[in-house]
Design an enzyme around this catalytic site. Structure first.
Site, PDB file in Angstrom:
ATOM      1  N   ASP A 161       0.823  -1.203   0.000  1.00 27.66           N
ATOM      2  CA  ASP A 161       0.000   0.000   0.000  1.00 27.66           C
ATOM      3  C   ASP A 161       0.863   1.261   0.000  1.00 27.66           C
ATOM      4  O   ASP A 161       1.858   1.339   0.726  1.00 27.66           O
ATOM      5  CB  ASP A 161      -0.885  -0.011   1.257  1.00 27.66           C
ATOM      6  CG  ASP A 161      -1.882   1.116   1.260  1.00 27.66           C
ATOM      7  OD1 ASP A 161      -2.791   1.092   0.420  1.00 27.66           O
ATOM      8  OD2 ASP A 161      -1.743   2.037   2.097  1.00 27.66           O
ATOM      9  N   GLU A 189      14.068 -15.489  -0.512  1.00 22.72           N
ATOM     10  CA  GLU A 189      14.388 -16.628   0.359  1.00 22.72           C
ATOM     11  C   GLU A 189      13.299 -17.689   0.274  1.00 22.72           C
ATOM     12  O   GLU A 189      13.545 -18.866   0.478  1.00 22.72           O
ATOM     13  CB  GLU A 189      14.458 -16.177   1.825  1.00 22.72           C
ATOM     14  CG  GLU A 189      15.717 -15.453   2.201  1.00 22.72           C
ATOM     15  CD  GLU A 189      15.564 -14.849   3.598  1.00 22.72           C
ATOM     16  OE1 GLU A 189      14.849 -15.437   4.447  1.00 22.72           O
ATOM     17  OE2 GLU A 189      16.153 -13.777   3.817  1.00 22.72           O
TER      18      GLU A 189
HETATM   19  C1  GLC Z   1      -4.183   3.126  -0.744  1.00 20.49           C
HETATM   20  C2  GLC Z   1      -5.422   2.277  -0.626  1.00 20.49           C
HETATM   21  C3  GLC Z   1      -6.547   3.136  -0.148  1.00 20.49           C
HETATM   22  C4  GLC Z   1      -6.190   3.705   1.201  1.00 20.49           C
HETATM   23  C5  GLC Z   1      -4.868   4.446   1.161  1.00 20.49           C
HETATM   24  C6  GLC Z   1      -4.337   4.697   2.544  1.00 20.49           C
HETATM   25  O1  GLC Z   1      -4.303   4.099  -1.719  1.00 20.49           O
HETATM   26  O2  GLC Z   1      -5.685   1.647  -1.832  1.00 20.49           O
HETATM   27  O3  GLC Z   1      -7.753   2.429  -0.090  1.00 20.49           O
HETATM   28  O4  GLC Z   1      -7.201   4.572   1.627  1.00 20.49           O
HETATM   29  O5  GLC Z   1      -3.877   3.698   0.492  1.00 20.49           O
HETATM   30  O6  GLC Z   1      -3.924   3.492   3.126  1.00 20.49           O
END
Ligand code: GLC
Length: 502
Positions: A192, A223
């Protein structure tokens, strides 16, 4: 599947809260997902990516992670997660989970410790006063004050404090989290906000030191073997984007340039060419994405006057022609499936679900809505619980009242209703994914010159894909049509239609 299974994979994104509810509390869960695994196998996908399933106060749909080694009780237990991974593997389906390294939750043990003890604040960004005037990506200031007067940084909601990646303990923690899930059978991670981890006093996007993190993560993944690291990297600069995909970093990253394209032949061709030019020299597989849990559903977007996607551009009350949007979404699906590389399908895309735009404001849960002062409707409209069967809500989603209401009109869009309708979106995806598995996936393409308003190319297997984005029907090249997104009349491909020929 081979060592490099992800190169040509079709990956289905499960937004667990809205997929299927197994225990009747109105929220999707692991029991619901496990019961629907045969549906996903039958759809023809190779892997499942799940949005965060960790314990979370759900201030941002689970992207506020309180414990990276657990399962949110509303979703199930760690034991169930392990059983789910095993059951998916038994069906030859890989499992990719989400890891959120940029920020954690105000409910995490680390943040609680930091609040209680000012000497334990170095895992986050605390300061006596805001160090800059950054705005949160969801709107409003990016610094929030705690009761003793200090401030902490959160690029997203205040409930999502940013982690300090200059602290070696943060590095050790996440390497250990990767191992925790690799040891439990996870086949990969979707990372993310992957480009935001490193901060300077004046910038936070795409700073060079972020690559050190992923080089180390790649060593950990290697690994284990056959594990994939997938970056959520929204960067307009493709040269910078490509740096994340060097051979000792991430394996792949989402193609948001393609996702954001208007339904326009020049824009799509530009994006496809750019994608291939970016990926081919470094040997990374391109990815093709039409939607996810953050963006407007394609059926709705493609029916608007402006068919491109931009965060913050999803304004209230933008009219959309559902019939036009549906036709284009079908054509776009076959186009994306035919391109070389891996493909992402967001749950409900295969049912042609539209964005739900008329949710009552008091039901909206996405922090983007509240933090933009209501200007941006937020992302709830693409996160509505799936319609599985029956004539009325909850459409087989589960026994309880779904956490977001489903439109009555979805009775025509249930998986059950579409299964027996040969012309349905579901059957288009099933047939497309089945042919894709045999004839498409990883490889190269050769463009065919069929005019400026037509996207036409032949793949390594000899399959030709033709998409007509012009107003008038066009003659198809020689060959047998094996699949089309709409009716072909007298050998002519109508407007907004894709055909596959062998
Ligand atoms: C990314 C995710 C989104 C989230 C953001 C903060 O863009 O896809 O859904 O709100 O990160 O974590």
């Amino acid at each position: 599947m081979s060592q490099t299974w992800w190169r040509g994979a079709a990956i289905y994104q499960v937004y667990l809260r809205s997929f299927a509810d197994g225990n009747g509390d109105g929220v999707g869960d692991l029991a619901g997902l496990r019961a629907r695994l045969p549906y996903l196998k039958d759809l023809g996908i190779d892997a499942i990516w799940l949005n965060p399933w960790y314990p979370s106060p759900m201030a941002d749909g689970g992207y506020d992670v309180a414990d990276y080694r657990g399962i949110e009780p509303v979703f199930g237990t760690l034991g169930e997660a392990e059983r789910f991974i095993q059951e998916a593997h038994d069906l030859d389906v890989k499992v990719i989970i989400d890891v959120v390294p940029n920020h954690s939750s105000t409910e995490s043990a680390w943040f609680k410790e930091a609040l209680a003890n000012p000497a334990a604040r170095d895992r986050f960004w605390f300061a006596d006063e805001p160090l800059n005037d950054w705005q949160s990506i969801f709107g409003g200031p990016a610094w929030t004050q705690v009761p003793d007067g200090q401030w902490y940084l959160h690029l997203f909601a205040p409930e999502q404090p940013d982690l300090n990646w200059t602290n070696p303990e943060v590095h050790r923690e996440f390497e250990d989290v990767l191992r925790f899930w690799f040891d439990r059978g996870a086949d990969g991670f979707r990372i993310d906000s992957a480009a935001l981890l490193i901060k300077s006093d004046t910038a936070y996007e795409d700073l060079d030191a972020v690559h050190d993190v992923y080089r180390r993560w790649r060593e950990v993944a290697d690994e284990y073997g056959e594990r994939v690291l997938i970056g959520e990297v929204w960067l307009p600069d493709q040269e910078r984007f490509a740096l994340y995909l060097r051979p000792d970093e991430l394996h792949t990253a989402f193609n948001f340039d393609f996702l954001s394209c208007a339904w326009d032949p020049a824009d799509l061709r530009r994006s496809i060419d750019l994608t291939l030019a970016t990926h081919t020299p470094i040997g990374a597989p391109p990815t093709w994405v039409l939607s996810n849990h953050d963006v407007t559903r394609p059926v709705t977007r493609y029916g608007r006057a402006d068919t491109s996607f931009a965060h913050g551009g999803a304004l209230h009350g933008t009219p959309s022609d559902p019939e036009l949007g549906h036709r284009r979404a079908r054509a776009a699906a076959l186009l994306a499936m035919a391109l070389p590389g891996s493909l992402y399908v967001y749950q409900g895309e295969e049912l042609g679900l539209p964005e739900v735009e008329d949710l009552p404001d008091e039901l909206r849960q996405d922090p983007m809505y509240a933090r933009s002062g209501g200007a941006n409707p937020g992302r709830d409209g693409c996160r509505i619980p799936l319609p599985w069967s029956g004539e009325e809500p909850p459409f087989g989603f589960g026994d309880g009242t779904p956490w977001l209401p489903q439109p009555e009109s979805w009775r025509k869009l249930t998986a059950e209703a579409q299964r027996t309708d040969l012309g349905s979106m579901l059957n288009l995806y099933r047939k497309g994914l089945e042919l894709r598995r045999r004839l498409l996936g990883d490889g190269t393409l050769a463009w065919l010159p069929l005019g400026e308003e037509v996207l036409a190319f032949t793949r390594d297997s000899g399959l030709t894909c033709v998409t007509n984005l012009g107003q008038d029907p066009i003659p198809l090249p020689a060959g047998t049509v094996v699949l089309a997104s709409g009716p072909i009349e007298d050998g002519l491909l109508p407007s907004d239609t894709t055909a596959w020929l062998t």
